[in-house]
Scaffold this motif. Sequence first.
Motif, mmCIF file in Angstrom:
data_model
loop_
_atom_site.group_PDB
_atom_site.id
_atom_site.type_symbol
_atom_site.label_atom_id
_atom_site.label_comp_id
_atom_site.label_asym_id
_atom_site.label_seq_id
_atom_site.Cartn_x
_atom_site.Cartn_y
_atom_site.Cartn_z
ATOM 1 N N THR A 39 109.319 30.072 25.947
ATOM 2 C CA THR A 39 109.646 28.660 26.102
ATOM 3 C C THR A 39 110.749 28.261 25.134
ATOM 4 O O THR A 39 110.826 28.761 24.014
ATOM 5 N N GLY A 40 111.609 27.352 25.587
ATOM 6 C CA GLY A 40 112.702 26.894 24.740
ATOM 7 C C GLY A 40 112.188 25.879 23.727
ATOM 8 O O GLY A 40 111.045 25.439 23.781
ATOM 9 N N PHE A 41 113.015 25.500 22.776
ATOM 10 C CA PHE A 41 112.648 24.419 21.857
ATOM 11 C C PHE A 41 113.905 23.625 21.511
ATOM 12 O O PHE A 41 115.016 24.025 21.886
ATOM 13 N N THR A 42 113.727 22.510 20.827
ATOM 14 C CA THR A 42 114.862 21.633 20.557
ATOM 15 C C THR A 42 115.196 21.652 19.071
ATOM 16 O O THR A 42 114.287 21.607 18.241
ATOM 17 N N VAL A 43 116.485 21.727 18.740
ATOM 18 C CA VAL A 43 116.880 21.602 17.330
ATOM 19 C C VAL A 43 117.839 20.422 17.220
ATOM 20 O O VAL A 43 118.448 20.016 18.204
ATOM 21 N N LYS A 44 117.949 19.889 16.015
ATOM 22 C CA LYS A 44 118.903 18.803 15.786
ATOM 23 C C LYS A 44 120.162 19.406 15.169
ATOM 24 O O LYS A 44 120.070 20.286 14.325
ATOM 25 N N ILE A 45 121.324 18.908 15.599
ATOM 26 C CA ILE A 45 122.576 19.417 15.043
ATOM 27 C C ILE A 45 123.301 18.264 14.360
ATOM 28 O O ILE A 45 123.452 17.186 14.952
ATOM 29 N N GLN A 46 123.736 18.493 13.123
ATOM 30 C CA GLN A 46 124.462 17.445 12.392
ATOM 31 C C GLN A 46 125.866 17.971 12.093
ATOM 32 O O GLN A 46 126.031 18.920 11.340
ATOM 33 N N ALA A 47 126.887 17.368 12.748
ATOM 34 C CA ALA A 47 128.269 17.796 12.491
ATOM 35 C C ALA A 47 128.950 16.714 11.677
ATOM 36 O O ALA A 47 128.584 15.543 11.787
ATOM 37 N N PRO A 48 129.958 17.098 10.858
ATOM 38 C CA PRO A 48 130.629 16.073 10.041
ATOM 39 C C PRO A 48 131.213 14.977 10.929
ATOM 40 O O PRO A 48 131.810 15.274 11.961
ATOM 41 N N GLY A 49 130.993 13.727 10.546
ATOM 42 C CA GLY A 49 131.629 12.623 11.258
ATOM 43 C C GLY A 49 131.006 12.278 12.593
ATOM 44 O O GLY A 49 131.566 11.493 13.345
ATOM 45 N N THR A 50 129.848 12.885 12.943
ATOM 46 C CA THR A 50 129.201 12.479 14.211
ATOM 47 C C THR A 50 127.723 12.246 13.941
ATOM 48 O O THR A 50 127.169 12.720 12.945
ATOM 49 N N GLU A 51 127.103 11.513 14.845
ATOM 50 C CA GLU A 51 125.658 11.309 14.755
ATOM 51 C C GLU A 51 124.948 12.629 15.043
ATOM 52 O O GLU A 51 125.423 13.411 15.864
ATOM 53 N N PRO A 52 123.772 12.892 14.434
ATOM 54 C CA PRO A 52 123.023 14.111 14.792
ATOM 55 C C PRO A 52 122.587 14.025 16.265
ATOM 56 O O PRO A 52 122.293 12.933 16.758
ATOM 57 N N PHE A 53 122.592 15.163 16.949
ATOM 58 C CA PHE A 53 122.136 15.138 18.350
ATOM 59 C C PHE A 53 121.179 16.310 18.603
ATOM 60 O O PHE A 53 121.156 17.277 17.832
#
Length: 1393
Positions: A39-53
Amino acid sequence: MNGGGAHNPSEEESKQDGAGDTDGGEDSNEQEVIVIQDTGFTVKIQAPGTEPFDLQVSPQEMVQEIHQVLMDREDTCHRTCFSLQLDSNVLDNFAELKSIEGLQEGSLLKVVEEPYTVREARIHVRHIRDLLKGLDPSDAYNGVDCNSLSFLSVFTDGDLGDSGKRKKKGSQLEQIDCTPPEHILPGSKERPLLPLQPQNKDWKVIMTPMQCLKVLTMSGWNPPPGNRKMHGDLMYLYMVTVEERHISITASTRGFYLNQSTTYTFNPKPANPSFLSHSLVELLSQISPAFKKNFTALQKKRVQRHPFERIATPFQVYSWTAPQVDHTMDCVRAEDAYTSRLGYEEHIPGQTRDWNEELQTTRELARKNLPDRLLRERAIFKVHSDFAAAATRGSMAVIDGNVMAINPGEETRMQMFIWNNIFFSLGFDVRDHYRELGGDAAAHAAPTNDLNGVRAYGAVDVEGLYTLGTVVVDYRGYRVTAQSIIPGILEREQEQSVIYGSIDFGKTVVSHGKYLELLERTSRPLKVQRHNVLNEKDESMELCSSVECKGIIGNDGRHYILDLLRTFPPDLNFLPVEGEELSPESVREGFPRQHRHRLACLRQELIEAFVEHRYLLFMKMAALQLMQQKANKESKLATLTENSSPGAAVPALPSTETPDASAESSETSTETLTDANSDAVQTETTSTSDAPQPAATEATTTEAAPKTEPMTETDSSATTTTNASQATPIEDNVVPTVTTNGSLVPFATAIQNGECESPLEGKAEDIIPGLAQAKELAESLAEEDGSGIDPKSREVVLNACKAVGSISNTSFDIRFNPDIFSPGVRFPEDSADDIQKQKQLLKDAGAFMVSCQIPSLVKDCLDHSALPMDGATLTEALHQRGINVRYLGNVLAFVDQTPAKAQLEHFYRIGISELITRCAKHIFKTYLQGVELSALSAAVSHFLNCFLSSFDAVAHLPADELVSRRKNRKRRNRVPGGGDNTAWASLTPSELWKNIVSEAQSYYHFTLHCENADQVVEKYGLQKITLLREISIKAGIQILIKEYNFDSRHKPAFTEEDILNIFPVVKHVNPKASDAFHFFQSGQAKVQQGYLKEGCELINEALNLFNNVYGAMHVEICACLRLLARLNYIMGDHHEALSNQQKAVLMSERVLGVEHPNTIQEYMHLALYCFANGQLSTALKLLYRARYLMLMVCGEDHPEMALLDSNIGLVLHGVMEYDLSLRFLENALAINTKYHGPRSLKVALSHHLVARVYESKAEFRSALQQEKEGYTIYKNQVGEAHEKTKESSEYLKYLTQQAVALQRTMNEIYKNGSNASIMPLKFTAPSMASVLEQLNIINGIIFIPLSQKDLENLKAEVQRRQQLQESGKSVEDLTVDGPLELEDKIPMDVNVD
């Protein structure tokens, strides 16, 4: 849901017990599949200058795949040089997510900018350039980087999924403009070329103001001097913004900044302000407002496109037409052209790729369980597609003179080249190597034969036996063979290295134990017989391949085989041998014929079909003899039956009726066993039933009583089924193999390809009652190796074996000796007998081609189970039945003599056009070799003018651009020292057509009656545009897309400006995804048995596995999506059907080409699902597009056009465009009548559809007339009692009432004038539901096919009745392409169904 009644449900039921074996295998497979898809899972990504998604990931993914996603996302696409960190630990790019500690649902991954290196800076610039070109189609037109065209979005206005909801409220029909362009209407003669590539709105954008930058290029100040390197300068860029600002930029380890250099002064110090940014996009957005605005808009647009429009295809697809595209400055392209780009093109360490090592290592990967096999197949496929791309690039470089030869001293045609670790040789006869075999013609044919050999051995996939990566490229008139290099072969002489086979066509021969052992394992699947030949010292050498096949052990210790050009036995029909008499069938057809070379081989598909046909013969013979014995000794037979193992399942005869049964197990050979075989088998049976003695079957078995005198037999190294321990080899279809526990696995089960019965099963039993005992006997012999069976019965099998030419006396086993009739090969005395038998077997195979396969192809075209539309699909239809294209003349002659010739007109026309364009291609090839590069476009346009234009072409020698006007008066001495390089200009149309006619005669033995293009068009009903398409595709010509006037007598149709490019035509191996293929086949089988849900699950599974191996784009995925869409549709999920079919269309356009016949069919299916979703205008646009493409590809006169026009007519009827609707439906009626005969049920249905439109127009008299025709057909074909006949009769009554009511009203008006009391008449606009129901019927989506032969099977049908009650239709052959389009077989080589 059976495929055209090929296997009726009752048979399915009877075999359910036999099916047990496969299900076991399948379940275990499904277990494995579940393991893979954690099963897949979800991670949060935080890039400079953008909201985490949030990002959904799966544990199998590598960290690198997250990188790719970020580089594609609209808000992070401009970053390339970053790392991902989890709690400040940098993640390894090549680690799988599941191996990372602490990574779980909801973890936060940070994107951290990393310092640049020169390589990273280059990658960044390259990526930015790719983003700027995101919507630019020029790469697709130029055929680079696996880009290709797709036009679906032009017709659907974006993504179908969303628009489905939006357009619902627009179902007030008035808004739809339904009139098609003039050239699409039935009967129109104009065939414009421009609509082939409609203008995409997004592309206009690029050519216009939405430019982001004027220039982006490397600066002339590169590379940075030493002192600047020590400040971190990596390279310099020069740019011009849209606002005309010229800027110079430094790429440094910390990012990009403005420096103070200008074009002529170098000042690398940072400007003020320097705008230092980690990404170029951030830098430019600060400097240029236009860049900021347009770049954002561009990325929005790019992300909105369907992913399938932008993913790279696995192999390059070229377009034969292109618009004039402005040539813009492009630093990356320029750099690619002049550096070999090997360094960092693939992001791997080490400079160039060791292709051989990669190709062989991937073969050695583990293949024990499903996850292993998927990894292995994926690696093999990836390396193959990379190798094919590199080989193509190298071949073009070689011909363009960009590579230095390794033997520069020799004359050009003898030169050989090495580039990027690939070895290149030209297709000429070097050092008279092929002198006895046909010189240059043989040298030209050998590479493709060799490639077929590589393909065959690769498919058998024996561990420990290695073949070379091989790609054959035709470019600019030359044939180049590209091969991977065996380690160490360049250091030693060939004589020393070859330890198996012969380097001089059999004069000297060596053999080697290890090679014999390895090749022995391929002997059975490839039907190659072990045999002895004499060497120069008259010693007997044992071989298990042809003598040319050489074995070389590389420095890496691997056993390589190369020169596989005679893997398959020679085709005696094209190989006249002194003192050998061919069989009467061949002689009757005018064989043997002299061919250009002596390398003509039978195709693997033919060998398979022939062996299968012989198996049937074998069974029948045994059965007949058993019957005779039974008559003599009833009692003995009874004991025999007890004695043979009672539990043995009866092996199904090799199932062949459905194409899907093309038995491809992972061990099986490549593209084999298609529906051709069944027809051979059918023709066989019919001939037996008519013949006075049932035994006298094929012409070879002329001695009628098989017992008295066997005809052809072989018996050497009898390999009986004792070697069944090998994972069920291919021949399971002929010999029941013993599995480990001693039980028999019948053929159809051994390969899990769904249980389908051969059409013969029923018939043969009626003709020869002893068939069942014969099978049982053959099995028990195989099982007990003959002990415990009385000698009488053993004799039965022995006789049958001898009669069919089996090499074993106790079981059926046919193999060929590929060295028979090879010049220079000598056989030992003691095998003379054997050789005689082998010669006979070859003659029989040649006769089988002429007497079975060619007629079966024509029969398939008559009953529309084969529907070629263009040259490629015709060639494929021939190849599937094992017929080589050199038989094209024979096939056409056969069609010409067929009584039903009128119903084969489409086939004949496509055949003639293929023959003409192939002859033209042969001539064009040698024509181009004499043209120097500077005159290439002029020469090609001149050739096309001679070929197609009505203008009597005089070549306009191109005024040399480089010679000043004054000198140019003396045109003759134009090119210094070039005496003969304008020879091409002397070609005239009449000379070219003379050559084409003589080529047709000498190569195809076919007489063309024509002296120019206009006569061809006149006599054979061809279209010039179609001929232009065929020759361009075959010769790799790309022309400017515009309207060409072929018929002008005053000026030539083509000028040199119209020739845009010459592309390579590439042949390579297509590695297969075997597990996925089995799932696909099991799914199809389930669907055919009516288990839709299970079928759907299996096919979804197949789709996952295909994606796993091939990536997102592939012909086979396309077939999978199409079937899935069809199932979704039948199961009522219209939205899902639409989404899957949209993918299938996009993929077909991208992978096969925008006007490939498959693409046309995909468009038609998509239109149906759009209609069902209420998107009427889209459905019409798609149908019009399909019709335009079909007119282009094969013209209006084609059976498939009837289906298309019925679809268009019905949709127009639905939107109340009655007059237009009639034009299309009446055209469909005419075509159906022509190709199916006036009595066909299809014609009855066409009459009914036309009647309905007349009814809507209130023209009841015409409606009655049409419906009466239909009624008569139903009555004669299916009888009064049939449901269809009753329906028709009801409708007639209804029409009569309406007509009477109308007449009354009219009379009333005449009598009483305006004050008449008028009864309101019922004029009904057809309801969408009724239109859809008719659409389903004509497209063959029917829920219960009921025909005479199915009536006995009502039992089985009844259970399904309940769920299908609502559809209520039971129709027989109203199916247009098999109720479930079960001819959606996976395309074998070039995809066509």
